[in-house]
Design a protein around this motif. Structure first.
Motif, PDB file in Angstrom:
ATOM      1  N   ASN A 729      -0.584  10.390  -7.342  1.00  0.00           N
ATOM      2  CA  ASN A 729      -0.568  10.972  -6.244  1.00  0.00           C
ATOM      3  C   ASN A 729       0.452  10.475  -5.273  1.00  0.00           C
ATOM      4  N   ASN A 732      -0.640  10.002  -1.375  1.00  0.00           N
ATOM      5  CA  ASN A 732      -1.596   9.024  -1.176  1.00  0.00           C
ATOM      6  C   ASN A 732      -0.964   7.754  -1.401  1.00  0.00           C
ATOM      7  N   VAL A 736      -1.142   4.624   1.429  1.00  0.00           N
ATOM      8  CA  VAL A 736      -2.054   3.402   1.316  1.00  0.00           C
ATOM      9  C   VAL A 736      -1.152   2.142   0.948  1.00  0.00           C
ATOM     10  N   ASP A 737      -0.052   2.377   0.323  1.00  0.00           N
ATOM     11  CA  ASP A 737       0.767   1.419  -0.223  1.00  0.00           C
ATOM     12  C   ASP A 737       2.096   1.046   0.231  1.00  0.00           C
ATOM     13  N   MET A 744      -2.188   1.449   8.794  1.00  0.00           N
ATOM     14  CA  MET A 744      -3.343   0.460   9.439  1.00  0.00           C
ATOM     15  C   MET A 744      -2.962   0.670  11.062  1.00  0.00           C
TER      16      MET A 744
ATOM     17  N   HIS B  29      -5.901   8.432  -5.429  1.00  0.00           N
ATOM     18  CA  HIS B  29      -4.903   7.761  -6.091  1.00  0.00           C
ATOM     19  C   HIS B  29      -4.092   8.528  -7.223  1.00  0.00           C
ATOM     20  N   SER B  77      -9.735  -2.514   5.950  1.00  0.00           N
ATOM     21  CA  SER B  77      -8.360  -2.312   5.879  1.00  0.00           C
ATOM     22  C   SER B  77      -7.595  -3.696   6.088  1.00  0.00           C
ATOM     23  N   MET B  82      -4.496  -8.410   4.011  1.00  0.00           N
ATOM     24  CA  MET B  82      -4.188  -9.586   4.415  1.00  0.00           C
ATOM     25  C   MET B  82      -4.354 -10.412   2.945  1.00  0.00           C
ATOM     26  N   MET B  85      -1.890 -12.110   0.864  1.00  0.00           N
ATOM     27  CA  MET B  85      -1.028 -13.335   1.685  1.00  0.00           C
ATOM     28  C   MET B  85      -1.599 -14.582   1.133  1.00  0.00           C
ATOM     29  N   LEU B  86      -3.183 -14.842   0.837  1.00  0.00           N
ATOM     30  CA  LEU B  86      -3.506 -15.777   0.225  1.00  0.00           C
ATOM     31  C   LEU B  86      -3.013 -16.190  -1.028  1.00  0.00           C
ATOM     32  N   PHE B  91       2.386  -9.351   3.058  1.00  0.00           N
ATOM     33  CA  PHE B  91       1.200  -8.538   3.664  1.00  0.00           C
ATOM     34  C   PHE B  91       1.359  -7.241   3.080  1.00  0.00           C
ATOM     35  N   MET B  92       0.139  -6.589   2.546  1.00  0.00           N
ATOM     36  CA  MET B  92      -0.085  -5.364   1.960  1.00  0.00           C
ATOM     37  C   MET B  92       0.610  -5.228   0.527  1.00  0.00           C
ATOM     38  N   GLY B  94       0.083  -4.493  -3.347  1.00  0.00           N
ATOM     39  CA  GLY B  94      -0.960  -4.065  -3.882  1.00  0.00           C
ATOM     40  C   GLY B  94      -1.378  -5.255  -4.997  1.00  0.00           C
ATOM     41  N   TRP B  96      -3.966  -5.450  -8.015  1.00  0.00           N
ATOM     42  CA  TRP B  96      -4.841  -4.779  -9.243  1.00  0.00           C
ATOM     43  C   TRP B  96      -5.614  -5.452 -10.176  1.00  0.00           C
ATOM     44  N   ALA B 110      -5.431  -1.309  -2.787  1.00  0.00           N
ATOM     45  CA  ALA B 110      -5.325  -0.114  -1.929  1.00  0.00           C
ATOM     46  C   ALA B 110      -6.544   0.503  -1.940  1.00  0.00           C
ATOM     47  N   PHE B 113      -8.237  -0.649   1.013  1.00  0.00           N
ATOM     48  CA  PHE B 113      -7.654  -0.150   2.064  1.00  0.00           C
ATOM     49  C   PHE B 113      -8.125   1.146   2.597  1.00  0.00           C
ATOM     50  N   ASP B 114      -8.190   2.099   1.337  1.00  0.00           N
ATOM     51  CA  ASP B 114      -8.320   3.483   1.626  1.00  0.00           C
ATOM     52  C   ASP B 114      -9.960   3.784   2.159  1.00  0.00           C
TER      53      ASP B 114
END
Lengths: 772, 136
Positions: A729, A732, A736-737, A744, B29, B77, B82, B85-86, B91-92, B94, B96, B110, B113-114
């Motif tokens: 999607n 979305n 979110v990505d 945010m 998603h 979120s 974050m 970053m570790l 930042f941000m 994804g 998985w 993600a 975050f959602d």
């Protein structure tokens, strides 16, 4: 040393988190949570102490690919010294504040602001990006506003806080202008990348160099209370003493000095820089030192000596010789140590006796021996008597003025004069209240937290003086490297032999002691010296500030007078005139009939319903019906979204519309009965605005179809949604990505809006808080 | 509102709608849906319940003030943003899990975050609506 710099963003975030925990009202008895607060600066202090050795380390958290902005932190010798002062003195201040504010209301609130301030200061000294630095810079102004005005029930306190934020805020804004020019002519907003020789020459030879430099200097001078902007600092003494001790010894006011030191390798050693810093710094140090002699309030004396010390630092940064840079590197530390102990001393005396007036204090030495020791040690370092670290600092100052090629005599004379007056002022605070007959017989030694922190700092001043090798290579030399931009070689030594500098020191001490014995500040001298301040720049700035407030309240009352109708008219009017101008000047109003699809029966019916409900919304006689009709308008739009395969949009629109109707009903429920008044000019104006907004949107939507759109971005998202973000999607995945940071920020905005509604509606003002 | 039909229906509709909102959140998603819409649906579920049974009852049912969902959501979120970053990623980024989890499907940062977005939306919407309807 391993790379520890990567933890800085987490440290800052951790401080912020703890600060937000403090904002929750405490459940247990007053101040349970506040007892743990000193741990935050203590942990940070050890991180900066053992984590770094003064070498340059950088970490980038986020880098905008299109705009030249990034969140980059860099730590070098200069940043580390400041970070150590901020967290180290911060730790002691927190312990001290817990003792000082014991039993008082709002301890937690004070700590909250103090921590926020500490965070902002750390941000200022660790940022490598101009814009990031500016943001933290403004945050220091804002958090110090709350700190200075902490006693918010006292009008004078509020006045001082406003004064401070006006001066520093205005300076900050002017500085932003300078930063933007600097970033544009350097081609980078990263401070560390400006120090390459090519970029430096590109900056200094640019036509905009002088205006840019002046703008940045205004920012630094206002923050560091340089003449003629100095008066906000003595005014800021209305704050609780722990705050003054923190803000004015090591942090807030030093931010300006830090900024100058930071830019010294890039902008320094140019004629404008040297002349401006030497003249403003020189005037400030002499003028403020003179002012400090006639004050009777301990904090007032300390405030003016602080202004004077800041003048010395600015003056030294203007000299730019390697002696001067060594001097300023050391003097930053020296001043922070003795001034913080002085302030805490003044606070404790005030706390115990109820007065800070030196003409009413006396004989405290017999009962408050440790405090007397603090006073002596701090005055010792302040006066530059060997073997304190202050002596080393003053030595270096004289060394640098004596070696000035052209003006050695003048500069040396000025700095000797300043130091003589500072010496006497130091004795007035650190010696006088403890001698003579006892003024407050019932006073005893207070709780340890009220004097141990100050004693520690005062002792450090002596230890560093006796063993300068502790700080020489690890702390001071890297600072000088950073300020000069080249390798420096500093050898701090206590004893240099009988040379000119030593004789000058002797003169300073001798004359200073004489001056101390000659001068006894009292009401008469005070009123005389205050009249000088009254007619000075303070008056002009006050008049300007009043004008400014007048104009801005006029604008506010015209554009935002609290009526929703006017707000909408202003916003939409602006939208129509700005967008309309752009659109109309570049549109040919041709509709390509080839591209249009046939209208299906479903679409026809939907649009029919749409029209009917719009008509109902406008002309219905009841509010509820109008709201319901508006909901129908929204739903028909959702159906159209569905026709054109935008299910995500349709779903969201559908729920939003439902909630909007509910919201409207809830609000309208409370309004008086709906009465249709006569058709008036107001209705016509509203109609014109509404129609022009609608027309404009129509033109824009049609125009969008006509232009061949840039498909690159949407193609990129469509292609990469599954490959890079594992989602099918696309909408979305973007939320979110790909554009997660935007989302945010959006949810933060949403939260702020909800808090706004909540606090506005739940706000219950007491009678005396209401505006007439 | 005092209708027995709505009262009875809302008792069953609340859990159903909440379940549906989570379903919408999870499927976001791959198919239409996501945290924002999911959050709005959940908010509507509570509003419906409040309409039928009165605001006090709904608030009792929720136990906490909906406003507390906002900081929790923001925190989730922020942490999910974050976390990369570790691992020294920007930042941000994804992250998985390599194997899919039953029911939920493949698990990634993600999703968290959602979930954060979902909670913030519920919290903000309900705070605004409840506050307005409480104010007399």
């Amino acid at each position: 040393m391993e790379n520890t710099v990567g933890y800085i963003p987490f440290l800052l975030l951790g401080i912020l988190l703890y600060t937000s925990v403090l904002t929750f009202p405490s459940v247990r008895s007053n101040g349970f949570r506040s007892r743990f607060s000193p741990l935050v600066p203590i942990v940070s202090f050890f991180y900066f102490l053992f984590g770094f050795d003064g070498s340059v380390q950088t970490t980038t958290v986020w880098d905008h690919s299109l705009l030249p902005i990034s969140i980059t932190f860099q730590i070098d010798g200069l940043s580390r010294l400041f970070a150590l002062l901020i967290t180290g003195i911060g730790s002691l201040i927190f312990i001290y504040a817990n003792g000082y504010m014991k039993g008082a209301k709002y301890v937690q609130r004070l700590q909250c602001f103090l921590l926020l301030f500490m965070l902002a200061m750390l941000g200022v000294v660790l940022s490598d990006d101009l814009i990031l630095l500016f943001i933290f810079w403004e945050l220091t102004s804002i958090s110090s506003f709350f700190l200075i005005g902490f006693k918010n029930e006292d009008e004078a306190s509020r006045q001082s806080a406003l004064q401070a934020i006006t001066i520093t805020g205005m300076g900050g804004l002017i500085m932003l202008g300078g930063f933007i020019i600097l970033g544009e002519i350097a081609g980078t907003y990263s401070i560390s990348s400006m120090s390459s020789p090519e970029i430096i020459s590109q900056i200094t030879s640019h036509g905009w160099f002088v205006p840019m430099l002046i703008l940045i200097l205004v920012g630094a001078f206002t923050k560091s209370a340089q003449f003629p902007f100095h008066f906000w600092l003595p005014g800021a003494m209305k704050a609780p003493t722990p705050v003054s001790a923190y803000l004015h010894s090591a942090t807030m006011v030093k931010a300006g000095v830090y900024l100058l030191a930071r830019f010294s390798p890039v902008l320094g050693d140019t004629p404008v820089w040297n002349i401006a810093l030497i003249s403003f710094g020189g005037v400030t140090m002499v003028y403020a030192a003179f002012q400090s002699l006639f004050r009777t309030d301990m904090k007032s004396i300390l405030a003016y000596t602080t202004v004077s010390a800041l003048g010395i630092m600015v003056f030294l940064l203007g000299l730019q010789s390697s002696d001067a840079i060594a001097a300023v590197s050391l003097f930053i530390l020296v001043h922070a140590l003795y001034k913080a102990s002085f302030f805490m001393l003044a606070g404790t005396i005030d706390h115990e006796t109820g007065t800070r007036d030196i003409s009413q204090l006396g004989g405290l030495g017999k009962v408050m021996m440790p405090l007397f020791a603090i006073g002596i040690l701090a005055a010792w370092s302040n006066g530059g008597i060997p073997p304190s670290v202050g002596f080393l600092g003053k030595d270096l100052i004289y060394e640098s003025t004596l070696h000035h090629p052209a003006w050695a005599y003048v500069f040396t004379g000025l700095s000797v004069g300043t130091n003589i007056m500072l010496f006497a002022a130091g004795l007035l605070v650190g010696w006088l209240p403890f001698r003579g007959t006892r003024s407050h017989p019932s006073v005893t030694l207070p709780h340890w937290s009220l004097w141990v922190p100050a004693l520690l700092l005062a002792l450090l001043g002596m230890i560093f003086g006796l063993f300068p090798s502790i700080i020489n290579n690890g702390l001071i030399n890297p600072v000088a490297d950073a300020i000069a931009g080249t390798e420096q070689n500093i050898h701090l030594k206590l004893w240099h032999g009988f040379n000119t500098v030593f004789y000058l020191s002797l003169i300073t001490m001798g004359v200073g002691f004489l001056l101390y014995n000659l001068i006894r500040p009292g009401a008469k001298l005070l009123s005389f010296i205050e009249s000088a301040e009254h007619w000075g720049p303070k008056r002009i700035l006050h008049a300007l500030a009043n004008e400014f407030v007048g104009v801005s309240s006029w604008i506010t009352m015209t554009l935002q007078n609290g009526k929703l109708r006017i707000y909408l008219l202003v916003i939409l009017g602006f939208l129509v005139s700005l967008l309309g101008y752009v659109v109309l000047s570049d549109t040919n109003f041709v509709i390509d009939k080839e591209q249009l699809t046939n209208i299906t029966i479903y679409e026809g019916i939907t649009v029919g319903i749409l029209f009917i409900s719009v008509f109902l919304t406008l002309f219905s006689g009841s509010r509820l019906a109008a709201v319901a009709a508006m909901g129908v308008v929204g739903y028909t739009l959702c159906i159209i979204f569905v026709f054109y395969s935008a299910p995500d949009l349709a779903m969201t629109q559908f729920t939003i519309d439902t909630l909007t109707v509910i919201l409207f009903v809830l609000v309208l429920y409370r309004l008086p009965r709906f009465i249709r008044l006569d058709f008036s000019a107001r209705h016509i104006l509203d109609g014109i605005v509404a129609i022009s907004v609608g027309a404009l949107m129509t033109v824009i939507s049609l125009e969008v179809l006509q232009r061949t759109p840039e498909r690159e971005i949407s193609d990129f998202y469509a292609l990469n949604a599954y490959v890079m973000a594992k989602g099918k999607n696309v909408v979305n995945v973007i939320l979110v990505d790909f554009r997660g940071a935007d989302t945010m920020i959006e949810i933060v905005v949403l939260t702020i809006a909800a808090i706004g509604v909540y606090s506005l509606l739940k706000l219950r003002l007491r009678k005396n808080e209401k505006m007439e | 509102m005092n209708t027995i039909i709505l009262k009875t229906a809302s008792k069953y509709l609340l859990p159903l709608l909440l379940l549906f909102s989570i379903f919408v959140l999870l499927r976001g998603h791959y198919l239409p849906g996501g945290g924002f819409v999911g959050g709005l649906i959940a908010a509507i579920a509570f509003v419906l319940h409040a309409f039928a049974n009165g605001l006090e009852n709904t608030q009792q049912l929720m136990r906490i003030h909906p406003g507390f969902l906002m900081p929790v959501g923001l925190l989730i979120s922020a942490i999910s943003g974050m976390a990369p970053m570790l691992l020294n990623k920007p930042f941000m980024t994804g992250l998985w899990k390599s194997d899919p989890v039953p029911v939920i499907g493949s698990l990634g940062s993600a999703l968290f975050f959602d979930i954060g977005v979902y909670l913030v939306v519920i919290g903000a919407t309900l705070t605004i609506l409840f506050t307005i309807s409480e104010t007399r």
